[in-house]
Design a protein around this motif. Structure first.
Motif, PDB file in Angstrom:
ATOM      1  N   GLY A 190       7.876   4.483  -4.524  1.00 24.41           N
ATOM      2  CA  GLY A 190       7.854   5.960  -4.298  1.00 24.41           C
ATOM      3  C   GLY A 190       9.180   6.442  -3.902  1.00 24.41           C
ATOM      4  N   ARG A 191      10.386   5.727  -4.096  1.00 28.25           N
ATOM      5  CA  ARG A 191      11.515   6.275  -3.551  1.00 28.25           C
ATOM      6  C   ARG A 191      12.677   6.261  -4.479  1.00 28.25           C
ATOM      7  NH1 ARG A 191       9.195   2.725   0.504  1.00 28.25           N
ATOM      8  NH2 ARG A 191       8.768   3.810   2.232  1.00 28.25           N
ATOM      9  N   LYS A 192      12.324   6.240  -5.507  1.00 25.22           N
ATOM     10  CA  LYS A 192      13.145   6.124  -6.992  1.00 25.22           C
ATOM     11  C   LYS A 192      14.247   7.392  -6.798  1.00 25.22           C
ATOM     12  CE  LYS A 192      13.196   6.079 -11.937  1.00 25.22           C
ATOM     13  NZ  LYS A 192      12.223   6.390 -13.189  1.00 25.22           N
ATOM     14  N   GLY A 233       0.745  -1.238   0.146  1.00 19.20           N
ATOM     15  CA  GLY A 233      -0.009   0.161  -0.031  1.00 19.20           C
ATOM     16  C   GLY A 233       0.834   1.260  -0.170  1.00 19.20           C
ATOM     17  N   LYS A 234       0.362   2.310   0.683  1.00 21.61           N
ATOM     18  CA  LYS A 234       0.939   3.718   0.607  1.00 21.61           C
ATOM     19  C   LYS A 234       2.462   3.643   1.111  1.00 21.61           C
ATOM     20  CE  LYS A 234      -3.449   6.102   0.712  1.00 21.61           C
ATOM     21  NZ  LYS A 234      -4.338   7.111   1.729  1.00 21.61           N
ATOM     22  N   ASP A 235       2.622   3.080   2.280  1.00 20.01           N
ATOM     23  CA  ASP A 235       4.181   3.140   2.810  1.00 20.01           C
ATOM     24  C   ASP A 235       5.035   2.365   1.978  1.00 20.01           C
ATOM     25  OD1 ASP A 235       3.292   0.630   3.411  1.00 20.01           O
ATOM     26  OD2 ASP A 235       3.627   0.761   5.646  1.00 20.01           O
ATOM     27  N   GLY A 236       4.535   1.090   1.235  1.00 15.32           N
ATOM     28  CA  GLY A 236       5.578   0.677   0.330  1.00 15.32           C
ATOM     29  C   GLY A 236       6.741  -0.003   1.155  1.00 15.32           C
ATOM     30  N   ARG A 237       6.375  -0.773   2.203  1.00 14.22           N
ATOM     31  CA  ARG A 237       7.429  -1.367   3.029  1.00 14.22           C
ATOM     32  C   ARG A 237       7.442  -2.928   2.892  1.00 14.22           C
ATOM     33  NH1 ARG A 237      10.402   1.129   7.109  1.00 14.22           N
ATOM     34  NH2 ARG A 237      10.075  -0.484   8.622  1.00 14.22           N
ATOM     35  N   SER A 261      12.174  -0.182   1.820  1.00 12.23           N
ATOM     36  CA  SER A 261      10.950  -0.808   0.675  1.00 12.23           C
ATOM     37  C   SER A 261      10.924  -2.049   0.994  1.00 12.23           C
ATOM     38  CB  SER A 261      11.223  -0.195  -0.371  1.00 12.23           C
ATOM     39  OG  SER A 261      11.675   1.173  -0.762  1.00 12.23           O
ATOM     40  N   THR A 262      11.859  -3.015   1.340  1.00 10.44           N
ATOM     41  CA  THR A 262      11.974  -4.411   1.396  1.00 10.44           C
ATOM     42  C   THR A 262      11.925  -4.892   2.673  1.00 10.44           C
ATOM     43  OG1 THR A 262      14.240  -4.476   0.996  1.00 10.44           O
ATOM     44  CG2 THR A 262      13.131  -4.376  -1.099  1.00 10.44           C
ATOM     45  N   PHE A 263      11.058  -5.882   2.877  1.00  6.41           N
ATOM     46  CA  PHE A 263      10.870  -6.722   4.347  1.00  6.41           C
ATOM     47  C   PHE A 263      11.903  -7.595   4.474  1.00  6.41           C
ATOM     48  CE2 PHE A 263       9.488 -10.600   5.816  1.00  6.41           C
ATOM     49  CZ  PHE A 263       9.010 -10.284   7.056  1.00  6.41           C
TER      50      PHE A 263
END
Length: 322
Positions: free
Chosen positions: A98-100, A64-68, A112-114
């Motif tokens: 959204g962190r490009k 979702g929005k936080d993209g984590r 971004s990546t669990f």
């Protein structure tokens, strides 16, 4: 919320399959103790794959929005079927999260990546490199009893080659023969550790820890493949410590499966969950209310499958999370 140092103990069962095959031994079960010992083992890589696949299935859009909740260690292809390398996969994840445009790519990837935050990562592509040790480390899971695998074969009905329209054989018309190893039944215990200091470095959160534990349980149920057999989670225990530099260690050594090794040697290993009882008496003694380490233990929680018979009282609180 910060992550506390702790230990994880996960027990699961498998029927009619090989949960982790050894390519150096004709794809039979992995035996790191030798034939005389009888036990088989699962690698930590296999366990992590269960968790990653579950997170991918639960958060296909990255969370979702936080993209984590993106997963970095996975396979992704372009529309024309080309496999993405690490660099392009990292750029794709950063764009979707959204962190490009972040100037600090390693930090942006961790955000971004669990699986990078939880299991760590080694990234070295196109002069961009970083290495993070994961705050969560799993040991090998070993069966709690001797196991005998069986070599079986069968036939695939579908012809291995096409047959002409007029019935003229263009290839082999009969099906192909397959062979494989399977095991009737096995119960495994897997240890894990959580390091609070490393978790702070990778930005692993308390929510990440909850998702990891959920992924252990539900990921075992979710991930399917014919050769893996039918797998079932049986018991998950999470111990948190008050001191981030303390650990009891080797909690799996305090488990005992009854009726015991002597009853199973000589070609009579257990073949179903009904035949066994998990004795947790020694484990309760080392982490329960009478534990010599009681002042170091902040919390104990557990989830148990109703089908698992247990001898002794599980310490701590029952976890009704799932």
């Amino acid at each position: 919320m910060a992550v506390s140092s702790g230990e994880i103990l996960f027990v699961k069962a498998v029927k009619d399959g090989i949960p982790n095959r050894d390519p150096l031994n004709d794809s039979d079960a992995r035996r790191i103790f030798g034939e005389d010992d009888g036990r088989i083992s699962l690698s930590d890589v296999s366990i992590k794959r269960d968790v990653r696949d579950y997170v991918l299935a639960k958060y296909p859009d990255g969370g979702g929005k936080d993209g984590r909740h993106y997963v970095f260690c996975r396979e992704e292809r372009t529309p024309d079927g080309k496999l993405l390398g690490r660099d392009r996969l990292a750029e794709a994840i950063l764009e979707r999260s959204g962190r490009k445009d972040s100037a600090d790519k390693p930090t942006a990837l961790l955000e971004s990546t669990f699986d990078m935050r939880v299991f760590g990562a080694v990234f070295s592509v196109s002069k961009k490199s970083f290495h993070k040790t994961g705050p969560v480390q799993f040991g090998w899971a070993h069966s709690l009893h001797p196991v005998e695998t069986k070599y079986v074969q069968g036939t695939v009905v579908m012809p291995s080659s096409d047959v002409g329209d007029a019935g003229k054989e263009e290839g082999k018309e009969q099906g192909t023969i397959w062979t494989t190893y399977i095991l009737p039944f096995a119960v495994f215990a897997m240890p894990g550790v959580v390091n609070a200091s490393v978790a702070a470095e990778t930005q692993m959160s308390a929510d990440d820890l909850e998702l990891l534990l959920e992924g252990l349980w539900k990921g075992t149920l979710h991930r399917q493949a014919r050769g893996r057999g039918i797998q079932q989670p049986l018991l998950l225990i999470h111990v948190e410590y008050t001191d981030k530099f303390f650990r009891i260690g080797y909690l799996e050594d305090y488990l005992h499966l009854e009726p015991g090794r002597d009853a199973w040697l000589g070609g009579q290993p257990p073949v179903s969950l009904e035949e066994v009882t998990l004795d947790i008496s020694k484990l309760a003694g080392i982490i329960g209310n009478n534990s010599p380490y009681r002042d170091r233990i902040a919390r104990i929680r557990w989830v148990k499958a109703p089908s698992l018979k247990v001898k002794g009282e599980l310490p701590g609180e029952e976890w009704k999370m799932w």
